[in-house]
Design a protein around this motif. Structure first.
Motif, PDB file in Angstrom:
ATOM      1  N   LYS A   1       0.828  -1.207   0.000  1.00  0.00           N
ATOM      2  CA  LYS A   1       0.000   0.000   0.000  1.00  0.00           C
ATOM      3  C   LYS A   1       0.865   1.260   0.000  1.00  0.00           C
ATOM      4  CE  LYS A   1      -4.063   1.614   2.533  1.00  0.00           C
ATOM      5  NZ  LYS A   1      -4.979   1.260   3.614  1.00  0.00           N
TER       6      LYS A   1
ATOM      7  N   LEU B   1       0.626   4.249  -2.686  1.00  0.00           N
ATOM      8  CA  LEU B   1       0.010   5.531  -2.295  1.00  0.00           C
ATOM      9  C   LEU B   1       1.032   6.659  -2.213  1.00  0.00           C
ATOM     10  CD1 LEU B   1      -2.810   4.686   0.264  1.00  0.00           C
ATOM     11  CD2 LEU B   1      -2.761   4.469  -2.206  1.00  0.00           C
TER      12      LEU B   1
ATOM     13  N   GLN C   1      -7.982   8.073  -1.957  1.00  0.00           N
ATOM     14  CA  GLN C   1      -7.144   8.266  -0.766  1.00  0.00           C
ATOM     15  C   GLN C   1      -7.403   9.644  -0.156  1.00  0.00           C
ATOM     16  OE1 GLN C   1      -3.542   7.529  -3.468  1.00  0.00           O
ATOM     17  NE2 GLN C   1      -2.613   8.805  -1.906  1.00  0.00           N
ATOM     18  N   GLU C   2      -7.378   9.697   1.169  1.00  0.00           N
ATOM     19  CA  GLU C   2      -7.808  10.900   1.895  1.00  0.00           C
ATOM     20  C   GLU C   2      -6.984  12.126   1.500  1.00  0.00           C
ATOM     21  OE1 GLU C   2     -10.602  11.496   3.438  1.00  0.00           O
ATOM     22  OE2 GLU C   2      -9.867  13.539   3.689  1.00  0.00           O
TER      23      GLU C   2
ATOM     24  N   LEU D   1      -9.346   0.702  -1.823  1.00  0.00           N
ATOM     25  CA  LEU D   1      -8.099   0.603  -1.046  1.00  0.00           C
ATOM     26  C   LEU D   1      -8.067  -0.686  -0.225  1.00  0.00           C
ATOM     27  CD1 LEU D   1      -7.732   4.330   0.068  1.00  0.00           C
ATOM     28  CD2 LEU D   1      -6.305   3.077  -1.578  1.00  0.00           C
TER      29      LEU D   1
END
Ligand code: CP
Length: 330
Positions: free
Chosen positions: A117, A121, A210-211, A252
């Motif tokens: 991850k 990311l 993604q945040e 995710l």
């Protein structure tokens, strides 16, 4: 030396300048501004549009171009300090050090690997190439961003709607047999909020972007006078849209529980852009970056309709990328 990595590194005025230059190049395909410059295009993943549009763009601007396929090269290690006693025979430090001695610029495609991850990311693979380069690197799609696609998409929207402020676009998730990366939705979300559009991002629960990207997009919308709302209902997503931008991406959850993510993706296979969806819009244009799976992501009737602008988008890659190449060497 300037790299071209992501649209969020630019202001809306700078994006506007790129678009004006792209329109200029569209009206004058052959200009000799890259004479005596040599480019490498390195593809660690497949491509049709990006490869062909960059090759043609460089040639039309008078430069030379060499396309490198990842599988034909030595397998490249990107981690620093690792003992290279497995399948990877060349380190990115040497690969980029050498390419920097031959070429004036390098385009790189390095998709999300879908394994670690953090690697995906944080765009670690792309960053490793960029940091090892002594020449400008431009992003032909990394794990997180596809800025050339988004620039071409903004050019397309500008041509069709003639303005950005307050114009309504819906970026809508679609199902797919594989958990695709988020580079395209991330980039079109950032691009459209940067220029002040009224943006609806629609996806079922479990497919959140993604945040960090969402936070950036919210900030862009606030500063540009645009809007951003995130919805999980298809009907409210479609209503009043002037542009529908469809894209499949994986959740995710793929990193922690791939089986659950796959089940969720398949359970939402009704998230297809079909005529019933388009009928709820304000006679919206249909956009997709391509390649697209017909009758999975979009129905034949929609993709073949007059509202579909997929070929204009693909053509605009050529013009937008010329503006990007010009900016790198300005
Ligand atoms: N849209 C896009 O980047 O197409 P390719 O993957 O074929 O390059």
């Amino acid at each position: 030396m300037r790299h071209f990595y992501s649209l969020n590194e630019f202001t809306s005025d700078e994006i506007e300048r790129f678009l004006q230059r792209a329109l200029y190049f569209k009206s004058r395909p052959y200009l000799n501004i890259l004479a005596q410059k040599q480019f490498a295009l390195l593809f660690l993943d497949p491509s049709l549009r990006t490869r062909c549009s960059f090759e043609v763009a460089v040639r039309q601007l008078g430069g030379g171009v060499t396309t490198l396929e990842g599988q034909a090269l030595w397998k490249i290690e990107t981690e620093l300090g690792t003992r290279m006693d497995r399948d990877k025979a060349e380190h990115v430090r040497e690969a980029m050090g050498v390419l920097s001695r031959y070429f004036d610029g390098l385009g790189l495609r390095a998709f999300a690997r879908g394994e670690r991850k953090q690697e995906d990311l944080l765009d670690e693979t792309f960053s490793a190439f960029m940091e090892s380069a002594k020449i400008p690197v431009f992003n032909m799609e990394s794990a997180v961003y596809h800025p050339c696609q988004a620039m071409a998409d903004l050019l397309t929207i500008r041509e069709l709607l003639e303005s950005f402020k307050g114009r309504k676009i819906t970026i809508v998730w679609a199902t797919h047999p594989r958990p695709l990366a988020m580079a395209v939705p991330n980039s079109i979300l950032l691009g459209t909020t940067l220029v002040g559009m009224d943006v609806t991002l629609a996806h079922p629960p479990g497919f959140e972007l993604q945040e960090g990207i969402l936070a950036m997009a919210r900030d862009f919308a606030k500063r540009s006078g645009g809007k951003l709302r995130v919805v999980s209902g298809r009907e409210e997503a479609a209503r009043d849209a002037e542009v529908v931008y469809a894209k499949a991406w994986g959740g995710l959850g793929r990193y922690d529980d791939p089986q659950r993510e796959a089940e969720l993706r398949l359970a939402n296979s009704h998230w297809i852009v079909d005529t019933s969806f388009m009928d709820l819009t304000r006679r919206a244009y249909f956009m997709h970056c391509l390649p697209v799976r017909r009758n999975v992501v979009v129905s034949d009737a929609v993709i073949d309709s007059k509202q579909s602008v997929i070929f204009r988008q693909a053509e605009n890659r050529l013009h937008a990328q010329k503006a990007i190449l010009e900016w790198i060497y300005a």
